[in-house]
Design a protein around this motif. Structure first.
Motif, PDB file in Angstrom:
ATOM      1  N   CYS A   1      -4.037  -1.278   4.991  1.00 61.29           N
ATOM      2  CA  CYS A   1      -5.075  -2.245   4.620  1.00 61.29           C
ATOM      3  C   CYS A   1      -4.511  -3.385   3.780  1.00 61.29           C
ATOM      4  O   CYS A   1      -5.212  -4.375   3.529  1.00 61.29           O
ATOM      5  N   LEU A   2      -3.257  -3.256   3.355  1.00 59.29           N
ATOM      6  CA  LEU A   2      -2.668  -4.245   2.457  1.00 59.29           C
ATOM      7  C   LEU A   2      -1.183  -4.388   2.758  1.00 59.29           C
ATOM      8  O   LEU A   2      -0.460  -3.394   2.851  1.00 59.29           O
TER       9      LEU A   2
ATOM     10  N   PRO B   1      11.492 -12.371   1.676  1.00 60.50           N
ATOM     11  CA  PRO B   1      10.332 -11.569   1.266  1.00 60.50           C
ATOM     12  C   PRO B   1      10.317 -10.191   1.920  1.00 60.50           C
ATOM     13  O   PRO B   1      10.707 -10.022   3.071  1.00 60.50           O
ATOM     14  N   LYS B   2       9.862  -9.212   1.148  1.00 62.51           N
ATOM     15  CA  LYS B   2       9.689  -7.855   1.649  1.00 62.51           C
ATOM     16  C   LYS B   2       8.197  -7.556   1.652  1.00 62.51           C
ATOM     17  O   LYS B   2       7.531  -7.692   0.619  1.00 62.51           O
ATOM     18  N   GLY B   3       7.679  -7.150   2.789  1.00 59.14           N
ATOM     19  CA  GLY B   3       6.269  -6.802   2.883  1.00 59.14           C
ATOM     20  C   GLY B   3       6.090  -5.313   2.666  1.00 59.14           C
ATOM     21  O   GLY B   3       6.653  -4.491   3.392  1.00 59.14           O
ATOM     22  N   CYS B   4       5.328  -4.951   1.649  1.00 56.77           N
ATOM     23  CA  CYS B   4       5.088  -3.544   1.320  1.00 56.77           C
ATOM     24  C   CYS B   4       3.748  -3.124   1.915  1.00 56.77           C
ATOM     25  O   CYS B   4       2.706  -3.686   1.579  1.00 56.77           O
ATOM     26  N   MET B   5       3.790  -2.139   2.794  1.00 56.21           N
ATOM     27  CA  MET B   5       2.611  -1.738   3.559  1.00 56.21           C
ATOM     28  C   MET B   5       1.916  -0.562   2.874  1.00 56.21           C
ATOM     29  O   MET B   5       2.518   0.502   2.679  1.00 56.21           O
ATOM     30  N   HIS B   6       0.641  -0.785   2.521  1.00 57.53           N
ATOM     31  CA  HIS B   6      -0.112   0.242   1.802  1.00 57.53           C
ATOM     32  C   HIS B   6      -1.369   0.630   2.581  1.00 57.53           C
ATOM     33  O   HIS B   6      -2.041  -0.209   3.176  1.00 57.53           O
ATOM     34  N   PHE B   7      -1.659   1.939   2.526  1.00 60.39           N
ATOM     35  CA  PHE B   7      -2.798   2.508   3.227  1.00 60.39           C
ATOM     36  C   PHE B   7      -4.063   2.433   2.372  1.00 60.39           C
ATOM     37  O   PHE B   7      -4.001   2.213   1.159  1.00 60.39           O
ATOM     38  N   HIS B   8      -5.200   2.705   3.016  1.00 57.29           N
ATOM     39  CA  HIS B   8      -6.456   2.874   2.274  1.00 57.29           C
ATOM     40  C   HIS B   8      -6.286   3.956   1.208  1.00 57.29           C
ATOM     41  O   HIS B   8      -6.792   3.822   0.087  1.00 57.29           O
ATOM     42  N   ARG B   9      -5.586   5.010   1.559  1.00 57.76           N
ATOM     43  CA  ARG B   9      -5.329   6.097   0.613  1.00 57.76           C
ATOM     44  C   ARG B   9      -4.585   5.617  -0.628  1.00 57.76           C
ATOM     45  O   ARG B   9      -4.881   6.030  -1.754  1.00 57.76           O
ATOM     46  N   ASP B  10      -3.644   4.715  -0.461  1.00 62.60           N
ATOM     47  CA  ASP B  10      -2.832   4.247  -1.579  1.00 62.60           C
ATOM     48  C   ASP B  10      -3.665   3.469  -2.590  1.00 62.60           C
ATOM     49  O   ASP B  10      -3.451   3.564  -3.808  1.00 62.60           O
TER      50      ASP B  10
END
Length: 549
Positions: free
Chosen positions: A207-208, A219-228
């Motif tokens: 989601c993010l 740039p580094k894209g950090c992928m985060h879940f709804h859970r995170d």
């Protein structure tokens, strides 16, 4: 992984292979035992209304001399309307990426929440970023749409212009807010209904995508879940901050930083508290906000606390109970200065975009002088050597962390650097004592952390080298009592150009126009040559030593 709700599979297609993920500490921890299907925006807003708390104040802000507020019920309605615009008017589908651009205000917060309700993947960005920096994030995440504060339209418009160097071919549409035009987000949202059925996302749907900048400026894209998103609330906020429904919070970190996204939006919403959103804050302005809104908890960087300490006598801070510091190392002198001025023991913390938020900290009652703190409940950490062997107490080594959140870079080979043997390696040097307290030493790389902002030295060098008078340059951190560090540039001029204050200002102004202004070198020193190895590599450690001297 659960069955994804995303019709656009980009995020899952570009996650690192699962064998390259860190070990996630989820099983056996009831704090992060979430249902398989969950939408974090619905949990943060709608659930509070469903529980009968719709009349509680969610957001507060200053409108000129008037203090305004919005209830959870009103916030639910606004986010539903924005979600309706994204789906009905813009035709976006779950899994599409959407860039968010705006300062800390109601529409920026509601846009983030509304986009997540619609099942989109948010890519929040700093208001100060220029078109060339926006392009890096847009291209990397293949962003298709954007919601942007109309006052920040200029740089984003360059990304839409085919004849501009920052043109982004994937970006097809933008809607502006704080705009009364017929196609503005405000106008379209007003025509939508109050209800919206949130996307039935999986707990591990992305989601993010939060972008951070490494030492190369790539740039580094950090992928985060709804859970995170929920996990950062149910660990650090719950146990270290002990945030409750009666809190009123405020602070300076942008919502585009996970420090600000957590502290100033998700943490308070998770418990039914309220947050004050201010677009621009000076030290005096932050103190006035605490006084005028009855703030109980504030979030900012050490630089602000140091500046505010001498001003607290001018304000009534009787409601303030907790002060949270993160974003850069907290000097003990600043901690003691603030404590002497207010009587409040600072909550220090270290976290990171890769981990979404803070993982080492301590509540005020457990602070140990000189230490950042212990691991946040739900996380474990150790100090290791280059062979990944745990070091004895007191010895300095690399910090390694595990928890319910962890690093998942968007299609980036640096995943193998940050994650090793199932552990996250944030790139910090620490020592740990017998009681589990962690003592920060330094960064392992060339990142410059100044007043809470991360600045990559090579990125600034690349800009300076495009100026017609610059022959060579090197950019490093110079220690500074107020900012932690300042950006310092060592510059070799081309023949025929004179060094001096006027030339220094000329170069500083040039950098400000090319990249975010906070990255400009506050000090410029002109030198005849730069230290290099036999192979021609710049010896930044020599420059750092010279800067310290």
């Amino acid at each position: 992984m659960e069955v994804s709700a995303h019709k656009d599979s980009f995020a899952r297609d570009h996650l690192p292979p699962q064998q390259d993920w860190p070990e996630l500490l989820l099983e056996g921890n009831p704090d992060v035992d979430y249902p398989a299907r969950i939408n974090c925006a619905q949990m943060l807003v709608d659930n509070m209304v469903l529980q009968g708390h719709g009349d509680r104040v969610a957001l507060r802000w200053r409108d000129g001399d008037t203090l305004r507020s919005m209830t959870y019920q009103a916030l639910m309605t606004l986010t539903n309307r924005i979600a309706g615009v994204l789906v009905d008017d813009m035709g976006l589908v779950p899994g599409n990426r959407i860039l968010l651009r705006g300062p800390n205000n109601v529409m920026m917060a509601a846009s983030w929440l509304g986009a997540i309700k619609a099942g989109l993947i948010t890519v929040p960005t700093m208001p100060l970023l220029r078109a060339a920096e926006l392009k890096k994030a847009i291209d990397k995440a293949e962003v298709q749409a954007a919601l942007c504060d109309s006052r920040l339209a200029e740089e984003l418009e360059y990304c839409l212009a085919p004849d501009h160097p920052s043109f982004c071919p994937t970006l097809k549409q933008v809607r502006y807010f704080h705009d009364d035009g017929p196609d503005s987000l405000d106008t379209l949202a007003a025509a939508q209904t109050d209800t919206f059925v949130s996307c039935d996302t999986a707990v591990d749907d992305v989601c993010l995508i939060a972008f951070t900048s490494g030492t190369t400026g790539k740039p580094k894209g950090c992928m985060h879940f709804h859970r995170d998103v929920l996990a950062m609330c149910d660990t650090f906020s719950r146990y270290t901050l002990s945030m409750n429904a009666d809190e009123i919070v405020c602070g300076t970190p942008p919502l585009a930083f996970t420090f600000g996204l957590g502290g100033l939006l998700c943490f308070p919403l998770r418990v039914g508290a309220s947050t004050v959103l201010e677009e621009r804050l000076t030290p005096d302005g932050l103190l006035a906000t605490i006084q005028d809104f009855g703030v109980t908890m504030t979030f900012t960087a050490p630089t602000f606390y140091r500046r505010m300490a001498s001003l607290v006598g001018n304000y009534d801070l009787s409601t303030l109970k907790n002060s949270v510091s993160a974003g850069e190392a907290l000097p003990d002198a600043t901690r003691q200065l603030w404590k002497k001025a207010t009587g409040i023991e600072m909550i220090d913390g270290i976290g990171g975009t890769e981990m979404i938020h803070v993982y080492v900290s301590s509540p005020p009652s457990e602070v140990r002088r000189g230490a950042i703190g212990k691991v946040v409940p739900g996380y474990v950490a150790q100090v290791v050597d280059e062979d990944f062997m745990p070091l004895p107490y007191g010895e300095v080594g690399r910090l390694a962390v595990k928890g319910p959140t962890g690093c998942r870079y968007l299609a980036d080979e640096r995943q193998h650097t940050f994650v090793q043997h199932g552990w996250n390696l944030p790139g910090d040097s620490f020592a740990m004592d017998e009681d589990g307290y962690f003592y920060y030493q330094a960064r392992n790389d060339d990142m410059i952390i100044t007043a809470g902002y991360n600045v990559a030295g090579p990125e600034v060098e690349n800009v300076l080298l495009t100026h017609e008078v610059v022959a060579e340059c090197g950019v490093v951190a110079k220690p500074d009592d107020e900012r932690g560090n300042v950006v310092k540039a060592f510059v070799v001029l081309k023949q025929g150009h004179d060094a001096g204050p006027e030339m220094a200002k000329r170069l500083q102004d040039f950098v400000k126009t090319a990249i975010a202004p906070y990255k400009y070198p506050r000090e410029v020193e002109f030198v005849d040559s730069l230290p290099r190895t036999e192979t021609g590599k710049l010896q930044r450690f020599v420059l750092r030593q010279k800067a310290r001297e």
